[in-house]
Structures are given as C-alpha cells and as structure tokens.
Design an enzyme around this catalytic site. Sequence first.
Site, PDB file in Angstrom:
ATOM      1  N   TYR A  22       0.793  -1.236   0.000  1.00 21.95           N
ATOM      2  CA  TYR A  22       0.000   0.000   0.000  1.00 21.95           C
ATOM      3  C   TYR A  22       0.825   1.285   0.000  1.00 21.95           C
ATOM      4  O   TYR A  22       0.273   2.385   0.025  1.00 21.95           O
ATOM      5  CB  TYR A  22      -0.969  -0.029   1.190  1.00 21.95           C
ATOM      6  CG  TYR A  22      -1.950  -1.188   1.091  1.00 21.95           C
ATOM      7  CD1 TYR A  22      -2.858  -1.256   0.040  1.00 21.95           C
ATOM      8  CD2 TYR A  22      -1.943  -2.226   2.013  1.00 21.95           C
ATOM      9  CE1 TYR A  22      -3.734  -2.327  -0.085  1.00 21.95           C
ATOM     10  CE2 TYR A  22      -2.823  -3.295   1.913  1.00 21.95           C
ATOM     11  CZ  TYR A  22      -3.721  -3.337   0.857  1.00 21.95           C
ATOM     12  OH  TYR A  22      -4.593  -4.392   0.737  1.00 21.95           O
ATOM     13  N   HIS A  99      -6.545   1.329  -7.448  1.00 19.49           N
ATOM     14  CA  HIS A  99      -6.091   0.447  -6.368  1.00 19.49           C
ATOM     15  C   HIS A  99      -4.611   0.639  -6.178  1.00 19.49           C
ATOM     16  O   HIS A  99      -3.845   0.623  -7.163  1.00 19.49           O
ATOM     17  CB  HIS A  99      -6.386  -1.029  -6.688  1.00 19.49           C
ATOM     18  CG  HIS A  99      -7.849  -1.305  -6.789  1.00 19.49           C
ATOM     19  ND1 HIS A  99      -8.649  -1.428  -5.679  1.00 19.49           N
ATOM     20  CD2 HIS A  99      -8.661  -1.417  -7.861  1.00 19.49           C
ATOM     21  CE1 HIS A  99      -9.900  -1.628  -6.064  1.00 19.49           C
ATOM     22  NE2 HIS A  99      -9.936  -1.623  -7.390  1.00 19.49           N
TER      23      HIS A  99
HETATM   24  C1  DQA Z   1      -7.163  -1.957  -2.309  1.00 18.13           C
HETATM   25  C2  DQA Z   1      -7.139  -3.453  -2.648  1.00 18.13           C
HETATM   26  C3  DQA Z   1      -8.242  -4.190  -1.909  1.00 18.13           C
HETATM   27  O1  DQA Z   1      -8.192  -5.583  -2.237  1.00 18.13           O
HETATM   28  C4  DQA Z   1      -8.057  -4.055  -0.414  1.00 18.13           C
HETATM   29  O2  DQA Z   1      -9.117  -4.700   0.252  1.00 18.13           O
HETATM   30  C5  DQA Z   1      -7.910  -2.648   0.023  1.00 18.13           C
HETATM   31  C6  DQA Z   1      -7.143  -1.727  -0.810  1.00 18.13           C
HETATM   32  C7  DQA Z   1      -5.952  -1.238  -2.911  1.00 18.13           C
HETATM   33  O3  DQA Z   1      -5.964  -0.013  -2.949  1.00 18.13           O
HETATM   34  O4  DQA Z   1      -4.972  -1.896  -3.297  1.00 18.13           O
HETATM   35  O5  DQA Z   1      -8.335  -2.275   1.109  1.00 18.13           O
HETATM   36  O6  DQA Z   1      -8.336  -1.388  -2.864  1.00 18.13           O
END
Ligand code: DQA
Length: 145
Positions: A22, A99
């Site tokens: 992240y 994402h």
């Molecule tokens: C997300 C990917 C999702 O699978 C995960 O549940 C998240 C963040 C991302 O930004 O990579 O909370 O949306």
Amino acid sequence: MQILVLNGVNLDVIGRRDPALYGGLSLNELERRVYEWAHALDISARCRQSNSEGEFIEWIHDAYADVDALIVNPGAWSHYSYAIRDALELLQVPVVEVHLSNITEREEWRRTSVIADVVSHRVIGKGPEGYREALEFLAGKTSVE
Ligand code: DQA
C-alpha cells in the site's frame, strides 16, 4: 473542474497496512499529495474516506449533481459490493477506479472487481502515484488506454 476522490473501507489505516502493498503513506499524507497534484493540474479536488458503505453510497449519489469526475478506491468493497456498483452506474461523469496494490496478482478473491465494467478507466498497482495518474487522466493530460 471539480473532482471527488473517494476512499473506502480500511483506507483510513493504510499507514499501518503492509507498505510493500500500500506504499506506506498515511491517508492524510496520501490526500495531501492528491491536493498538490490536483493544484498542479489546475483542478479542484475533494478527498473523503468512509468505513460505512451506506455513507460511501450517499456520497456517490451526491456526486451525480455536484462533481465533474470521480476517483474511487472502494477497498475490499470493490470485490463484492453490487450496491456500490449500482450507485456508480448511475453517474454520467467519468469515474476512475484506483487500487494501490496490484489486485490482479494477489489472492483469487481480490482479482474480481465488480465495478470494473462501470468505470471509464482503471489504475491498478501503482501505489499512491496511481491517484496522480487518475487525476492526469481526468484532466485530459494522458491518452485513454
Ligand atoms: C485496495 C485493494 C483491496 O483488495 C483491499 O481490500 C484494500 C485496498 C488497494 O488499494 O490496493 O483495502 O483497494
């Protein structure tokens, strides 16, 4: 140009989640960058985050009348919320799905996004920079893939 940036469930704690996935920024830091990138592109952005699906959906409903474009990262809701999908489908403005992590190379259940076919553009697995790419796309600075 007025852009709404919506981050969904658990994005408020991204600073405490795996930095390899992240990016290691807190939500505040991420939002600060979004505001700087938007300013540089001469567009007006507003960032919001919620862990409540109902509130998130209300904001999408409000976007129908209030904004020129939407950037949305629904977090885990992306994988199963047909309610969010239905709300996004109502919008007539461009919507970019972002994402931070590359959901196409993670667990099987993350590979499906139920909103993928109701958005205009997707930016996946580029970390915080993905929001910049989404803003640039909406500002018309990059070509459509
Ligand atoms: C997300 C990917 C999702 O699978 C995960 O549940 C998240 C963040 C991302 O930004 O990579 O909370 O949306």
